[in-house]
Design a protein around this motif. Sequence first.
Motif, PDB file in Angstrom:
ATOM      1  N   ASN A 182       5.465   1.863   1.016  1.00  0.00           N
ATOM      2  CA  ASN A 182       5.619   1.097  -0.313  1.00  0.00           C
ATOM      3  C   ASN A 182       4.543   1.746  -1.167  1.00  0.00           C
ATOM      4  OD1 ASN A 182       7.871  -0.425   0.368  1.00  0.00           O
ATOM      5  ND2 ASN A 182       6.375  -2.106   0.970  1.00  0.00           N
ATOM      6  N   LYS A 183       3.668   2.083  -0.707  1.00  0.00           N
ATOM      7  CA  LYS A 183       2.402   2.851  -1.422  1.00  0.00           C
ATOM      8  C   LYS A 183       2.813   3.941  -1.866  1.00  0.00           C
ATOM      9  CE  LYS A 183      -2.491   3.851  -1.351  1.00  0.00           C
ATOM     10  NZ  LYS A 183      -3.683   3.584  -0.606  1.00  0.00           N
ATOM     11  N   LEU A 184       3.471   5.005  -0.959  1.00  0.00           N
ATOM     12  CA  LEU A 184       4.006   6.283  -1.122  1.00  0.00           C
ATOM     13  C   LEU A 184       5.205   6.218  -2.262  1.00  0.00           C
ATOM     14  CD1 LEU A 184       3.888   7.708   2.263  1.00  0.00           C
ATOM     15  CD2 LEU A 184       2.286   8.503   0.335  1.00  0.00           C
ATOM     16  N   LEU A 185       5.844   5.134  -2.254  1.00  0.00           N
ATOM     17  CA  LEU A 185       6.987   4.907  -3.122  1.00  0.00           C
ATOM     18  C   LEU A 185       6.566   4.822  -4.592  1.00  0.00           C
ATOM     19  CD1 LEU A 185       9.672   3.094  -0.798  1.00  0.00           C
ATOM     20  CD2 LEU A 185       9.814   5.548  -1.766  1.00  0.00           C
ATOM     21  N   GLU A 190      -0.442  11.441   4.374  1.00  0.00           N
ATOM     22  CA  GLU A 190       0.374  11.614   2.938  1.00  0.00           C
ATOM     23  C   GLU A 190      -0.477  10.684   1.811  1.00  0.00           C
ATOM     24  OE1 GLU A 190       2.555  13.557   1.838  1.00  0.00           O
ATOM     25  OE2 GLU A 190       2.722  14.654   3.812  1.00  0.00           O
ATOM     26  N   CYS A 191      -0.880   9.332   2.534  1.00  0.00           N
ATOM     27  CA  CYS A 191      -1.568   8.395   1.522  1.00  0.00           C
ATOM     28  C   CYS A 191      -3.022   8.883   1.268  1.00  0.00           C
ATOM     29  CB  CYS A 191      -1.674   7.086   2.188  1.00  0.00           C
ATOM     30  SG  CYS A 191      -0.271   6.247   2.220  1.00  0.00           S
ATOM     31  N   GLN A 192      -3.826   9.747   1.896  1.00  0.00           N
ATOM     32  CA  GLN A 192      -4.928  10.449   2.039  1.00  0.00           C
ATOM     33  C   GLN A 192      -4.832  11.401   0.840  1.00  0.00           C
ATOM     34  OE1 GLN A 192      -6.304  11.585   5.854  1.00  0.00           O
ATOM     35  NE2 GLN A 192      -7.066   9.274   6.388  1.00  0.00           N
ATOM     36  N   VAL A 193      -3.699  12.183   1.056  1.00  0.00           N
ATOM     37  CA  VAL A 193      -3.725  13.313   0.011  1.00  0.00           C
ATOM     38  C   VAL A 193      -3.449  12.570  -1.566  1.00  0.00           C
ATOM     39  CG1 VAL A 193      -1.880  15.140  -0.696  1.00  0.00           C
ATOM     40  CG2 VAL A 193      -2.602  14.851   1.641  1.00  0.00           C
ATOM     41  N   ILE A 194      -2.529  11.675  -1.530  1.00  0.00           N
ATOM     42  CA  ILE A 194      -2.392  11.052  -3.044  1.00  0.00           C
ATOM     43  C   ILE A 194      -3.902  10.305  -3.252  1.00  0.00           C
ATOM     44  CG2 ILE A 194       0.119  10.809  -2.845  1.00  0.00           C
ATOM     45  CD1 ILE A 194      -0.349   7.814  -2.449  1.00  0.00           C
ATOM     46  N   ASN A 195      -4.294   9.942  -2.496  1.00  0.00           N
ATOM     47  CA  ASN A 195      -5.755   9.068  -2.865  1.00  0.00           C
ATOM     48  C   ASN A 195      -6.894  10.163  -3.295  1.00  0.00           C
ATOM     49  OD1 ASN A 195      -4.915   6.578  -2.365  1.00  0.00           O
ATOM     50  ND2 ASN A 195      -5.756   6.507  -0.219  1.00  0.00           N
ATOM     51  N   HIS A 196      -6.871  11.287  -2.487  1.00  0.00           N
ATOM     52  CA  HIS A 196      -7.648  12.307  -2.898  1.00  0.00           C
ATOM     53  C   HIS A 196      -7.488  12.972  -4.244  1.00  0.00           C
ATOM     54  CE1 HIS A 196     -10.632  15.448  -2.266  1.00  0.00           C
ATOM     55  NE2 HIS A 196      -9.849  16.534  -2.548  1.00  0.00           N
ATOM     56  N   ALA A 197      -6.060  13.174  -4.352  1.00  0.00           N
ATOM     57  CA  ALA A 197      -5.592  13.835  -5.673  1.00  0.00           C
ATOM     58  C   ALA A 197      -5.946  12.748  -6.833  1.00  0.00           C
ATOM     59  CB  ALA A 197      -3.958  14.153  -5.497  1.00  0.00           C
ATOM     60  N   ASN A 198      -6.041  11.419  -6.747  1.00  0.00           N
ATOM     61  CA  ASN A 198      -6.147  10.541  -7.723  1.00  0.00           C
ATOM     62  C   ASN A 198      -7.677  10.465  -8.138  1.00  0.00           C
ATOM     63  OD1 ASN A 198      -3.650  10.088  -8.212  1.00  0.00           O
ATOM     64  ND2 ASN A 198      -3.323   8.428  -6.806  1.00  0.00           N
ATOM     65  N   LYS A 199      -8.417  11.058  -7.478  1.00  0.00           N
ATOM     66  CA  LYS A 199     -10.151  10.952  -7.613  1.00  0.00           C
ATOM     67  C   LYS A 199     -10.473  12.027  -8.345  1.00  0.00           C
ATOM     68  CE  LYS A 199     -11.210   8.414  -3.404  1.00  0.00           C
ATOM     69  NZ  LYS A 199     -12.110   8.547  -2.332  1.00  0.00           N
TER      70      LYS A 199
END
Length: 53
Positions: A18-21, A44-53
Amino acid sequence: MSTQLRKLVELRKTQLINKLLQAGIYKSSEKQLYELSVSELEKECQVINHANK
């Protein structure tokens, strides 16, 4: 694996999907999200969290 543990793993998997979606990610390396393991989803969630910082 106990029934309770299996339910917790499936719950975690659902939360991660759900977080990825919500972030607009529907596939990962030619695989659908539901095909990934919990550890792959967490990466995958770590990648998006890192990209959002």
